[in-house]
Design a protein around this motif. Structure first.
Motif, PDB file in Angstrom:
ATOM      1  N   UNK A 220       0.828  -1.208   0.000  1.00  0.00           N
ATOM      2  CA  UNK A 220       0.000   0.000   0.000  1.00  0.00           C
ATOM      3  C   UNK A 220       0.864   1.260   0.000  1.00  0.00           C
ATOM      4  N   UNK A 221       1.950   1.231   0.759  1.00  0.00           N
ATOM      5  CA  UNK A 221       2.843   2.381   0.785  1.00  0.00           C
ATOM      6  C   UNK A 221       3.451   2.629  -0.585  1.00  0.00           C
ATOM      7  N   UNK A 222       3.858   1.567  -1.277  1.00  0.00           N
ATOM      8  CA  UNK A 222       4.412   1.738  -2.623  1.00  0.00           C
ATOM      9  C   UNK A 222       3.364   2.307  -3.570  1.00  0.00           C
ATOM     10  N   UNK A 223       2.123   1.854  -3.411  1.00  0.00           N
ATOM     11  CA  UNK A 223       1.065   2.339  -4.294  1.00  0.00           C
ATOM     12  C   UNK A 223       0.821   3.830  -4.095  1.00  0.00           C
ATOM     13  N   UNK A 224       0.696   4.256  -2.838  1.00  0.00           N
ATOM     14  CA  UNK A 224       0.374   5.661  -2.578  1.00  0.00           C
ATOM     15  C   UNK A 224       1.590   6.573  -2.690  1.00  0.00           C
ATOM     16  N   UNK A 225       2.786   5.998  -2.851  1.00  0.00           N
ATOM     17  CA  UNK A 225       3.980   6.812  -3.048  1.00  0.00           C
ATOM     18  C   UNK A 225       4.447   6.825  -4.484  1.00  0.00           C
ATOM     19  N   UNK A 226       3.623   6.315  -5.392  1.00  0.00           N
ATOM     20  CA  UNK A 226       3.966   6.347  -6.815  1.00  0.00           C
ATOM     21  C   UNK A 226       4.142   7.805  -7.250  1.00  0.00           C
TER      22      UNK A 226
END
Length: 233
Positions: A220-226
């Motif tokens: 989730x962190x990777x997704x929202x930090x794209x």
């Protein structure tokens, strides 16, 4: 050895307890996230009628031990429900431990999620919200398209930590009669006179759940930090 490997016949009981723990934690998480978003918005409101109750809520909940709150809320809910049914002439209704556990944990951890969301909301640049308003976006569109994706980027590390604490706190609900993982391990240990073995098993199950949870939050962190340099890896 074979008897130990098949959990001495208590495998189904432990599996049911683990599933009960997961359901309890997940539903309490959903409730606490909803309460957290609402209370965070209230604490940032310019209206005292919204801001003061939300502040009292977070201050009170974070100042009292979870075990005390679980017992207080559980018995208070039942007493209030008894008074209500008596006043309305309805049949007696008893709150089951699972429902009480979801409401109690959701209410408690909603206060912690409130502070997560409040800090995240304050981290979103005001200029972007002003630009969204200038483009004619409605309040709901500003929240869904501008505020929420960015506040999640700031809130996720804290949310993940609070989720793990909430998950471990489900063990406290066993004191009000819920047949969760800890209760199942205790019952199996008493019956077999081998409590250490089953409590270690329960601990390993919690470790497995938290490990999987960490992987989900990392994704989730990777997704929202794209699009954010150095944070999307």
């Amino acid at each position: 050895m074979n008897e130990l490997l098949n959990l001495q016949g208590f495998g189904p009981l432990l599996a049911q307890g683990a599933w009960m723990t997961i359901k309890l934690a997940f539903l309490a998480l959903v409730l606490s996230l909803a309460l957290g978003l609402i209370a965070a918005g209230a604490k940032l409101s310019s209206h005292k009628l919204l801001r003061i109750p939300a502040t009292l809520y977070t201050t009170l909940i974070r100042s009292v031990p979870d075990l005390v709150l679980i017992l207080l809320i559980f018995y208070s809910l039942q007493l209030w429900l008894n008074d209500l049914t008596e006043m309305l002439g309805w049949n007696y209704f008893e709150i089951d431990p699972f429902t009480a556990g979801v409401i109690t944990l959701g209410f408690i951890y909603g206060a912690y999620f409130t502070e997560n969301f409040r800090g995240a909301m304050l981290s979103v640049p005001v200029g972007q919200l002003e630009a969204a308003t200038a483009y004619g976006l409605s309040r709901w569109q500003r929240f869904r398209l501008v505020m929420f994706p960015q506040l999640m980027r700031f809130a996720l590390p804290g949310l993940g930590n609070n989720w793990l604490v909430l998950l471990k706190s489900t063990a406290l609900v066993s004191i009000i009669g819920l047949a969760d993982l800890v209760k199942a391990a205790q019952n199996a240990g008493k019956t077999t006179n081998d409590p250490l073995y089953f409590l270690i098993l329960a601990g390993l199950v919690y470790l497995l759940i938290t490990t999987l949870s960490n992987r989900i939050f990392k994704r989730l962190e990777r997704r929202y930090n794209v699009g954010i340099k150095g944070l999307a890896r």
